[in-house]
Design a protein around this motif. Structure first.
Motif, short mmCIF file in Angstrom:
data_model
loop_
_atom_site.label_atom_id
_atom_site.label_comp_id
_atom_site.label_asym_id
_atom_site.label_seq_id
_atom_site.Cartn_x
_atom_site.Cartn_y
_atom_site.Cartn_z
N PHE A 26 -0.96 6.40 -5.01
CA PHE A 26 -1.39 5.87 -3.42
C PHE A 26 -2.50 4.41 -4.78
N LEU A 27 -2.92 4.53 -5.48
CA LEU A 27 -3.54 3.39 -6.45
C LEU A 27 -2.36 1.96 -5.92
N ASP A 28 -1.17 2.05 -6.72
CA ASP A 28 -0.41 1.04 -6.17
C ASP A 28 0.09 0.87 -4.80
N ARG A 74 -5.53 -1.89 -14.24
CA ARG A 74 -4.36 -2.03 -13.18
C ARG A 74 -3.82 -2.77 -12.99
N TRP A 75 -5.21 -4.15 -11.72
CA TRP A 75 -4.38 -5.17 -10.82
C TRP A 75 -4.08 -6.41 -11.50
N ILE A 79 -10.68 4.12 1.77
CA ILE A 79 -9.97 3.60 0.97
C ILE A 79 -10.96 3.67 0.05
N LEU A 80 -11.06 2.05 -0.22
CA LEU A 80 -12.53 1.89 -1.04
C LEU A 80 -13.06 2.21 -1.83
N LYS A 81 -13.73 3.45 -1.14
CA LYS A 81 -15.09 4.69 -2.01
C LYS A 81 -13.22 5.20 -2.31
N LEU A 82 -12.80 5.70 -2.23
CA LEU A 82 -10.98 6.54 -3.30
C LEU A 82 -11.06 5.90 -4.50
N LEU A 83 -10.47 4.57 -3.73
CA LEU A 83 -10.55 4.41 -4.92
C LEU A 83 -11.34 4.26 -6.51
N VAL A 84 -12.40 4.20 -6.62
CA VAL A 84 -13.43 3.87 -7.85
C VAL A 84 -13.66 5.23 -7.64
N ASP A 85 -13.25 6.84 -6.98
CA ASP A 85 -14.42 8.05 -7.09
C ASP A 85 -13.10 8.42 -7.73
N PRO A 86 -13.57 8.64 -9.12
CA PRO A 86 -13.31 9.27 -10.41
C PRO A 86 -12.75 10.69 -10.07
N THR A 87 -13.50 11.12 -9.32
CA THR A 87 -12.84 12.97 -8.95
C THR A 87 -10.85 12.60 -8.16
N TYR A 88 -10.61 12.01 -7.93
CA TYR A 88 -9.47 11.56 -6.89
C TYR A 88 -8.50 10.59 -7.73
N GLU A 89 -8.08 11.03 -8.22
CA GLU A 89 -6.15 10.88 -9.67
C GLU A 89 -5.79 10.59 -8.65
N ASP A 90 -5.01 9.49 -8.70
CA ASP A 90 -3.45 9.44 -7.33
C ASP A 90 -2.82 7.72 -7.46
#
Length: 848
Positions: free
Chosen positions: A482-484, A540-541, A468-479
Motif C-alpha cells: 500500500f505504501l509503495d 522509503r521515499w 490515506i495520509l493518516k494511514l501512512l503514518v499510523d504505526p498500527t497499519y503495516e502494508d
C-alpha cells in the motif's frame, strides 16, 4: 440447513496404494473427500496428499476431485488412491441439463424442507458414516441402493427454476473490531516485547533510546555484497557530526545507466540497514557501499578518497522557513480497519460440519454436483478450480442466477450465504473480474474508508485523502505494498510538497486543548511509534522514490531542514538515524544530478562519430543496440510513466522517459541518414538489405523498441522515394521485409505486436506506445472518485501496470560491450532536417 436427504447407502470399493482393496459404505450425496476420510479411519492411514482416480465399469479412468459427489459418476466401479500423479485426463459425466440445478424434491426419498440442501454428517467417533436404513429398518443392499439413483438425481437436479433472490452486503458495525495488518490484535501500548510496533520500529526504538557511537554507525553490518563483489569498502568515520554535508563521488559508469534507487529488483538496498524493515529484526546494522557503483582509488580505502564536501546551492530557497513543531497535527484516534482473517483455505470436515450441495458449471465441461462445507468461500472454490486447470486466478470468478439472469457473485461470501431462503445453488465459472462485499469504515458517521476482504486480507478500495495520509503514518497499519502504491500514485490527488509537509506535521503530533486522561495516555503510548513510522516512510521515499526530491530543490531543502534539526538535537533520540538519512540524501542527489547532466549536456559535449555501419556485422549492431537502449530504459522510474498520463502543460517531470523517447527519433533518422548519405548505388542497396536484416535481428532479441525505430526510419518519405534502390534488393530481403512489416500491422489493435511481446521472455525492451495507449484508456475509462472518496482501487491497478512495465525491461542483456560500436550507436551522425533529406533522396534518384 439441517435437512438430510434420506437415501439408500451402498458400498464403494477403494483400491489402496499397496494394491489392496477395501470397502466402505456411502451414499450418492457424499463427496469423494468423505469417502476418503472413511478409508483413513478404517485403515488408520493418512491419504490427504494422495491423488484420487475414478475407475468406471466400462474400464475408463478419470481424475476425481474431492469435493465432487459420487452422483457425478453413474458407472462407478471403484476409487483408486495414488501417492503420485498418474497423468490420467479428467472426464466428467453430464449429470443433468444445463438449466437444471440441485434443489429439494417431493420424491419419497427426501424430507421436504424450506432450508437449503445440506447434510449434517452422522459419524461415529471414528468418523465412519452411519448406514441409512429403509422404512422397515433393514439395511439396503447395494443393488437396491443403486435403483434409487434416479430418486437421488431428482433431489440434486430439479426441473424448476431457481427463485429470484438478491445479494446485499451485511450491515457493517461502525466500531469494527480489528486493527491494522495481521490476524492478531495489536497492543495499545508501545511495548518492545510485542505489541503495536513492527520489528523495524522496535529496532529503531532501541537505537533511539540507546544510541551507539556515531563513529560506528555505518560499520556495524557485515557486507551483504558477497563473493561476486570485487571490492566491498566499509565506511569508517570519526566525525559523523558533519555527515550530512559529505557525499560520495561515483566512479564512471555507463553515461545512461547506473543501478538506480528505483531498481530494487536485482540489488540489495543501499541503506537497508539504516531503517530496518519488519523482515530485518535482530539483524546487525551497518552500511556498505555498492562496489558496482562506487570505487576506491586510494590504496588504503580511506573515506577521504571517496567523499568530498559538496555543498548544494540553496540560494534560490533561502526564504524557506523551517517547520515549527507548534504547528504539528492534532492527535486523533487511529483508523480501525477490518481485521485480516487469513487467506482462503479448506474448511476441515468435522462431526458438526454443515455441508452444502451445489451445481458447478465450468466452460467446456459437463455440469457436475459438488459438496463442500457451508462456510467455504466462493473465493476458495475459485482458487481450487484455477489451480486444477492451471488458469490465472485473478482473471476468473463466479456468476449466479438471479431471476434467470446471471449476476456476479461476491467472492468473499460463504456458500451458506447464497442458500438463505433458497433450495438450490448453481455456480457459473466465468472469465471476469471478481466482485467482493464492500465494507465501509466510519468516523463520526462519515464514511472515510471502503474496503474489500480479498483472500482474507483487508484491501482498501476507496478512501478520503485525509484517511490515506493518516494511514501512512499510523504505526498500527503495516502494508508495504500500500505504501509503495501511494508513493507511485499520490501525485494524482496531492502534491509532493503537501505530502512531505504532512509527514513532518505528523512527526510533531500534539494533543488538543483540554484532553481527557484517556486521550493523554493514548497519545503518550502512540507518540514515539508514530515518529518512528514517519522516519521509516521518509526513508522509503528517499531511497526508492527520489524522483520527487531530485526534480524539486524546494522539496529537497524542506526535507534536509527537517533531518538536520533532528540530527543536531543534543541527546536527541533520532540523531543517529537522521544522520544516516542525510548521508543517503546526498548520495541520491549526486547520482540524480549526474544522470540529468548526462541527458542535458551529452549531445553538446560529445561529437558525433563518423559512420561505422559498413564495418559492423548485423549481429554486433543488434546486440549493442540492446545494451544501449536497455540501459536507458532501466533508468526510467515507474513514476515517470504515470506522470506522462497525468502531466499538465509545461510539466517536465519525466526526464528519463523523455530521453528514451527521443532516442527513438534518433535511431529512425540514423537509418535514413546512413542510406541517403551513401552515394554508391550498390553499396546503398547493401545498406538497405542490412537494415532489413537488422530489424529482424532486433525482433529475435526482443528489442521491439529498435525494431520499430528501424521500421519507422525505412518508412520515412525520403527513404521510400529511393524507388530504384528498393527495386534492386534481392528476393530474400524483399520477403524478409514483408515478414518484418507484419509485426507493425495496426489492425486489431496491433495484435501481432501484442502477441509477440506477451510471449517474449526477458531480457526485453518494450515498445512504450502500446502500453501507454492501454494506460491512458484505463485512466480515462475509470472514475477517479467513488462517492466523494479517492478511487484507491484504480490507483492500485495503475501502479501495478507501470510496475509490470518496468519489470519487462529490468533484465540486462548478457552481451559483451564493444566500446567503439557502442559509442557510434550512442552518438551517430544524423540529419534531422526533413527538407534536406528529401533533397538528398531526389539527387540520388537522378544519379541512379
Amino acid at each position: 440447513m439441517n435437512s438430510v436427504a434420506t437415501v439408500a447407502a451402498f458400498h464403494v470399493r477403494v483400491e489402496l496404494p499397496t494394491g489392496d482393496t477395501t470397502v466402505v459404505s456411502a451414499i450418492e450425496m457424499e463427496n469423494i473427500e468423505e469417502v476418503v476420510k472413511k478409508v483413513e479411519s478404517k485403515k488408520m492411514i493418512d491419504f490427504s496428499k494422495h491423488y484420487v482416480y475414478i475407475l468406471s465399469t466400462d474400464g475408463k479412468r478419470t481424475e476425481g476431485f474431492r469435493d465432487e459427489t459420487l452422483s457425478n459418476y453413474k458407472k462407478l466401479e471403484k476409487l483408486l488412491l495414488s501417492p503420485t500423479d498418474l497423468g490420467i485426463p479428467r472426464v466428467i459425466e453430464n449429470v443433468g441439463s444445463g438449466a437444471n440445478t440441485p434443489k429439494a424434491s417431493s420424491s419419497p426419498n427426501t424430507t421436504p424442507s424450506s432450508t437449503p440442501i445440506t447434510s449434517r454428517r452422522g459419524v461415529s467417533a471414528l468418523g465412519i458414516s452411519t448406514a441409512v436404513k429403509d422404512s422397515s429398518g433393514a439395511m439396503d443392499s447395494p443393488s437396491v441402493a443403486k435403483t434409487r439413483f434416479k430418486g437421488l438425481k431428482n433431489v440434486l437436479i430439479g426441473k424448476k427454476s431457481v427463485d429470484e433472490f438478491t445479494m446485499s452486503p451485511s450491515p457493517v458495525n461502525k466500531s469494527i473490531n480489528g486493527m491494522g495488518k495481521g490476524s492478531t490484535p495489536r497492543s495499545s501500548s508501545p511495548d518492545l516485547k510485542g505489541g503495536m510496533l513492527s520489528s523495524g520500529d522496535k529496532a529503531m526504538m532501541l537505537m533511539a533510546k540507546k544510541p551507539r557511537s556515531t563513529a560506528n554507525f555505518l560499520t556495524d553490518r557485515s557486507d551483504s555484497m558477497s563473493e561476486t563483489s570485487q571490492i566491498s569498502p566499509e565506511i569508517e568515520v570519526s566525525d559523523m557530526a558533519s555527515m550530512h554535508s559529505l557525499e560520495l563521488r561515483p566512479s564512471h559508469v555507463s553515461k545512461h545507466h547506473r543501478e538506480s534507487p528505483s531498481d530494487d529488483l536485482d540489488r540489495p538496498s543501499i541503506t537497508s540497514s539504516i531503517m530496518p524493515s519488519p523482515s530485518q529484526q535482530n539483524q546487525p546494522t551497518r552500511l556498505s557501499l555498492q562496489p558496482s557503483v562506487y570505487t576506491i582509488d586510494d590504496k588504503n580505502g580511506s573515506l577521504t578518497s571517496m567523499i568530498q564536501v559538496i555543498e548544494e546551492d540553496t540560494s534560490d530557497f533561502a526564504n524557506i522557513e523551517k517547520f515549527n513543531p507548534a504547528n504539528g497535527i492534532i492527535w486523533s484516534v487511529a483508523i480501525v480497519l477490518p481485521a485480516h482473517v487469513g487467506p482462503p483455505c479448506a474448511v476441515p470436515y468435522t462431526e458438526k460440519c454443515s455441508m452444502c450441495l451445489y451445481k458447478l458449471k465450468i466452460p467446456d465441461e459437463p455440469s457436475h454436483v459438488n459438496k463442500s462445507p457451508a462456510n467455504t468461500t466462493l473465493e476458495y472454490i475459485c482458487e481450487r478450480i484455477c489451480n486444477r486447470k492451471e488458469l490465472e486466478y485473478d482473471l476468473h470468478s463466479f456468476e449466479i442466477s438471479v431471476g434467470g439472469v446471471l449476476k456476479p457473485a461476491e467472492m468473499d461470501r460463504p456458500l451458506s450465504h447464497y442458500f438463505n431462503d433458497r433450495t438450490a445453488l448453481e455456480l457459473h465459472f466465468v472469465k471476469k473480474g471478481k466482485s467482493f462485499t464492500p465494507i465501509p469504515v466510519f468516523i463520526k458517521e462519515e464514511e472515510i474508508v471502503r474496503c474489500n476482504m480479498v483472500r482474507g486480507k483487508t484491501l482498501i478500495i476507496a478512501a478520503k485523502k485525509e484517511a490515506i495520509l493518516k494511514l501512512l503514518v499510523d504505526p498500527t497499519y503495516e502494508d508495504e505494498k500500500f505504501l509503495d502504491m501511494i508513493f507511485l500514485t499520490f501525485r494524482n490527488f496531492a502534491t509532493a510538497d503537501e505530502f512531505l509537509n504532512h509527514m513532518i506535521a505528523s512527526f510533531f503530533t500534539k494533543l488538543s486543548d483540554n484532553p481527557t486522561d484517556e486521550e493523554k495516555q493514548s497519545f503518550e503510548a502512540n507518540r514515539l511509534p508514530t515518529q518512528l513510522k514517519v522516519i521509516r516512510v521518509l526513508h522509503r521515499w528517499i531511497e526508492h522514490h527520489w524522483h520527487d526530491f531530485g526534480l524539486s530543490g524546494k522539496l529537497r531543502v524542506t526535507l534536509k531542514n527537517f533531518l538536520v534539526d533532528l540530527s543536531q538535537e543534543p541527546e536527541g533520540p533520532f540523531v543517529e538515524v537522521t544522520r544516516g538519512l542525510l548521508y543517503v540524501v546526498d548520495i541520491q542527489r549526486l547520482w540524480f544530478e549526474d544522470l540529468l547532466g548526462t541527458y542535458s549536456t551529452g549531445e553538446r559535449k560529445n561529437k558525433h562519430l563518423e559512420t561505422m555501419f559498413d564495418d559492423l556485422e548485423v549481429e554486433d549492431i543488434a546486440q549493442q543496440l540492446c545494451i544501449l537502449n536497455c540501459d536507458i530504459f532501466r533508468n526510467i522510474h515507474p513514476i515517470e510513466f504515470l506522470s506522462e498520463i497525468w502531466k499538465k502543460p509545461g510539466d517536465e517531470s519525466s526526464p528519463s522517459y523523455k530521453f528514451f523517447t527521443e532516442r527513438f527519433d534518433k535511431e529512425s533518422y540514423w537509418v535514413a541518414t546512413e542510406l541517403l548519405n551513401c552515394k554508391d548505388f550498390k553499396k546503398r542497396v547493401k545498406f538497405l538489405c542490412k537494415f532489413i536484416s537488422l530489424s529482424q535481428a532486433c525482433i529475435d532479441l526482443n528489442n521491439f523498441f529498435s525494431t520499430f525505430s528501424i521500421i519507422s526510419g525505412l518508412n520515412l518519405i525520403p527513404v521510400q522515394r529511393l524507388k530504384k534502390t528498393w527495386e534492386a534488393i534481392p528476393e530474400k530481403s524483399r520477403n524478409l521485409w514483408t515478414e518484418v512489416e507484419k509485426i507493425a500491422d495496426p489492425s486489431k489493435n496491433m495484435k501481432n505486436l501484442r502477441d509477440k511481446m506477451l510471449t517474449a521472455a526477458p531480457p526485453m525492451i518494450p515498445l512504450l506506445s502500446i502500453y501507454f495507449k492501454d494506460l491512458i484508456f484505463f485512466n480515462d475509462g475509470n472514475q477517479s472518485k467513488v462517492d466523494g472518496m479517492i478511487n484507491v482501487d484504480k490507483l492500485r491497478c495503475l501502479a501495478e501496470k507501470v510496475q509490470d512495465l518496468s519489470l519487462k525491461g529490468s533484465t540486462p542483456y548478457p552481451f559483451e560491450k564493444k566500446s567503439a560500436a557502442l559509442n557510434y550507436l550512442e552518438k551517430p551522425l544524423i540529419e534531422k532536417n526533413f527538407d534536406k533529406l528529401k533533397e538528398l533522396a531526389a539527387e540520388l534518384e537522378k544519379q541512379t
